[in-house]
Design a protein around this motif. Structure first.
Motif, PDB file in Angstrom:
ATOM      1  N   CYS A  11      76.036   5.165  -6.210  1.00 19.72           N
ATOM      2  CA  CYS A  11      74.592   4.992  -6.168  1.00 19.72           C
ATOM      3  C   CYS A  11      73.907   6.339  -6.347  1.00 19.72           C
ATOM      4  O   CYS A  11      72.976   6.481  -7.122  1.00 19.72           O
ATOM      5  CB  CYS A  11      74.211   4.374  -4.838  1.00 19.72           C
ATOM      6  SG  CYS A  11      72.463   4.180  -4.641  1.00 19.72           S
ATOM      7  N   HIS A  72      71.557  -4.501  -0.133  1.00 19.62           N
ATOM      8  CA  HIS A  72      70.349  -4.829  -0.901  1.00 19.62           C
ATOM      9  C   HIS A  72      70.677  -5.456  -2.238  1.00 19.62           C
ATOM     10  O   HIS A  72      71.768  -5.269  -2.785  1.00 19.62           O
ATOM     11  CB  HIS A  72      69.487  -3.571  -1.092  1.00 19.62           C
ATOM     12  CG  HIS A  72      70.110  -2.493  -1.931  1.00 19.62           C
ATOM     13  ND1 HIS A  72      70.205  -2.584  -3.289  1.00 19.62           N
ATOM     14  CD2 HIS A  72      70.659  -1.299  -1.594  1.00 19.62           C
ATOM     15  CE1 HIS A  72      70.777  -1.483  -3.757  1.00 19.62           C
ATOM     16  NE2 HIS A  72      71.078  -0.683  -2.746  1.00 19.62           N
ATOM     17  N   MET A  79      68.763   0.880  -9.032  1.00 18.59           N
ATOM     18  CA  MET A  79      70.202   0.701  -8.823  1.00 18.59           C
ATOM     19  C   MET A  79      70.534  -0.776  -8.710  1.00 18.59           C
ATOM     20  O   MET A  79      69.665  -1.583  -8.408  1.00 18.59           O
ATOM     21  CB  MET A  79      70.642   1.438  -7.551  1.00 18.59           C
ATOM     22  CG  MET A  79      70.075   0.823  -6.292  1.00 18.59           C
ATOM     23  SD  MET A  79      70.630   1.642  -4.806  1.00 18.59           S
ATOM     24  CE  MET A  79      69.417   2.932  -4.652  1.00 18.59           C
ATOM     25  N   PRO A  80      71.797  -1.101  -8.952  1.00 15.89           N
ATOM     26  CA  PRO A  80      72.218  -2.496  -8.753  1.00 15.89           C
ATOM     27  C   PRO A  80      72.374  -2.804  -7.273  1.00 15.89           C
ATOM     28  O   PRO A  80      72.301  -1.900  -6.436  1.00 15.89           O
ATOM     29  CB  PRO A  80      73.571  -2.546  -9.457  1.00 15.89           C
ATOM     30  CG  PRO A  80      74.095  -1.152  -9.352  1.00 15.89           C
ATOM     31  CD  PRO A  80      72.883  -0.244  -9.422  1.00 15.89           C
ATOM     32  N   MET A  82      73.936  -3.451  -3.725  1.00 12.48           N
ATOM     33  CA  MET A  82      75.078  -2.837  -3.032  1.00 12.48           C
ATOM     34  C   MET A  82      74.736  -2.714  -1.542  1.00 12.48           C
ATOM     35  O   MET A  82      73.610  -2.966  -1.139  1.00 12.48           O
ATOM     36  CB  MET A  82      75.355  -1.436  -3.590  1.00 12.48           C
ATOM     37  CG  MET A  82      74.252  -0.447  -3.253  1.00 12.48           C
ATOM     38  SD  MET A  82      74.495   1.168  -3.978  1.00 12.48           S
ATOM     39  CE  MET A  82      74.131   0.802  -5.675  1.00 12.48           C
ATOM     40  N   MET A  84      74.452   0.080   1.369  1.00 13.72           N
ATOM     41  CA  MET A  84      74.376   1.537   1.491  1.00 13.72           C
ATOM     42  C   MET A  84      73.420   1.919   2.612  1.00 13.72           C
ATOM     43  O   MET A  84      72.687   1.097   3.141  1.00 13.72           O
ATOM     44  CB  MET A  84      73.888   2.160   0.178  1.00 13.72           C
ATOM     45  CG  MET A  84      72.499   1.687  -0.209  1.00 13.72           C
ATOM     46  SD  MET A  84      71.920   2.422  -1.746  1.00 13.72           S
ATOM     47  CE  MET A  84      71.529   4.075  -1.192  1.00 13.72           C
ATOM     48  N   PHE A  86      70.236   4.178   3.875  1.00 10.28           N
ATOM     49  CA  PHE A  86      69.034   4.877   3.428  1.00 10.28           C
ATOM     50  C   PHE A  86      68.451   5.672   4.586  1.00 10.28           C
ATOM     51  O   PHE A  86      68.382   5.175   5.713  1.00 10.28           O
ATOM     52  CB  PHE A  86      67.942   3.876   3.018  1.00 10.28           C
ATOM     53  CG  PHE A  86      68.217   3.100   1.759  1.00 10.28           C
ATOM     54  CD1 PHE A  86      67.887   3.621   0.523  1.00 10.28           C
ATOM     55  CD2 PHE A  86      68.768   1.838   1.836  1.00 10.28           C
ATOM     56  CE1 PHE A  86      68.120   2.879  -0.633  1.00 10.28           C
ATOM     57  CE2 PHE A  86      69.002   1.100   0.680  1.00 10.28           C
ATOM     58  CZ  PHE A  86      68.671   1.627  -0.554  1.00 10.28           C
TER      59      PHE A  86
HETATM   60 CU   LIG Z   1      71.997   1.312  -3.363  1.00 14.46          CU
END
Ligand SMILES: [Cu+2]
Length: 122
Positions: A11, A72, A79-80, A82, A84, A86
């Protein structure tokens, strides 16, 4: 653990391409690309903060960082989908949230540095 790290790294790499690449290898300026820079112009466009709407599911909350881990969906132009972590602009955004909550949120991308600036529980 390793897979999650890979997802986060990929990402970041995606973000890094337009934000900090000095010479994008195959980026013609007349090619139609899905980059979100269509409205921007001038040399400062790359560093102007940009906000993206997104939806996802809360996976972890870290009020001390502050940060939030989100699974998300696709974030168009960013971005696709995934899972992650934040950073969030204000720990107060995490108030009232719980793991597995469905949220609408806003990601701000400032020169490749991403953070969540708004969260709304569905
Ligand atoms: Cu992401």
């Amino acid at each position: 653990m390793t897979r999650k790290l890979l997802l986060m790294l990929s990402c970041l790499a995606l973000l890094c391409l337009p934000a900090c690449g000095g010479n994008p290898p195959t980026h013609g300026n007349s090619t139609a690309s899905p980059s979100p820079s269509t409205a921007a112009s001038g040399p400062d466009a790359a560093v102007a903060p940009r906000s993206y709407p997104a939806v996802g599911t809360v996976k972890a909350l870290n009020p001390k960082a502050p940060s939030i881990e989100i699974e998300h969906g696709d974030i168009e132009g960013l971005m696709p989908g995934m899972q992650m972590e934040f950073d969030v602009s204000d720990a107060a955004l995490l108030n009232g949230l719980q793991v597995n909550d469905q949220i609408d949120f806003t990601v701000e991308d400032r020169a490749g540095i991403m953070r969540v600036t708004a969260i709304k529980k569905k």
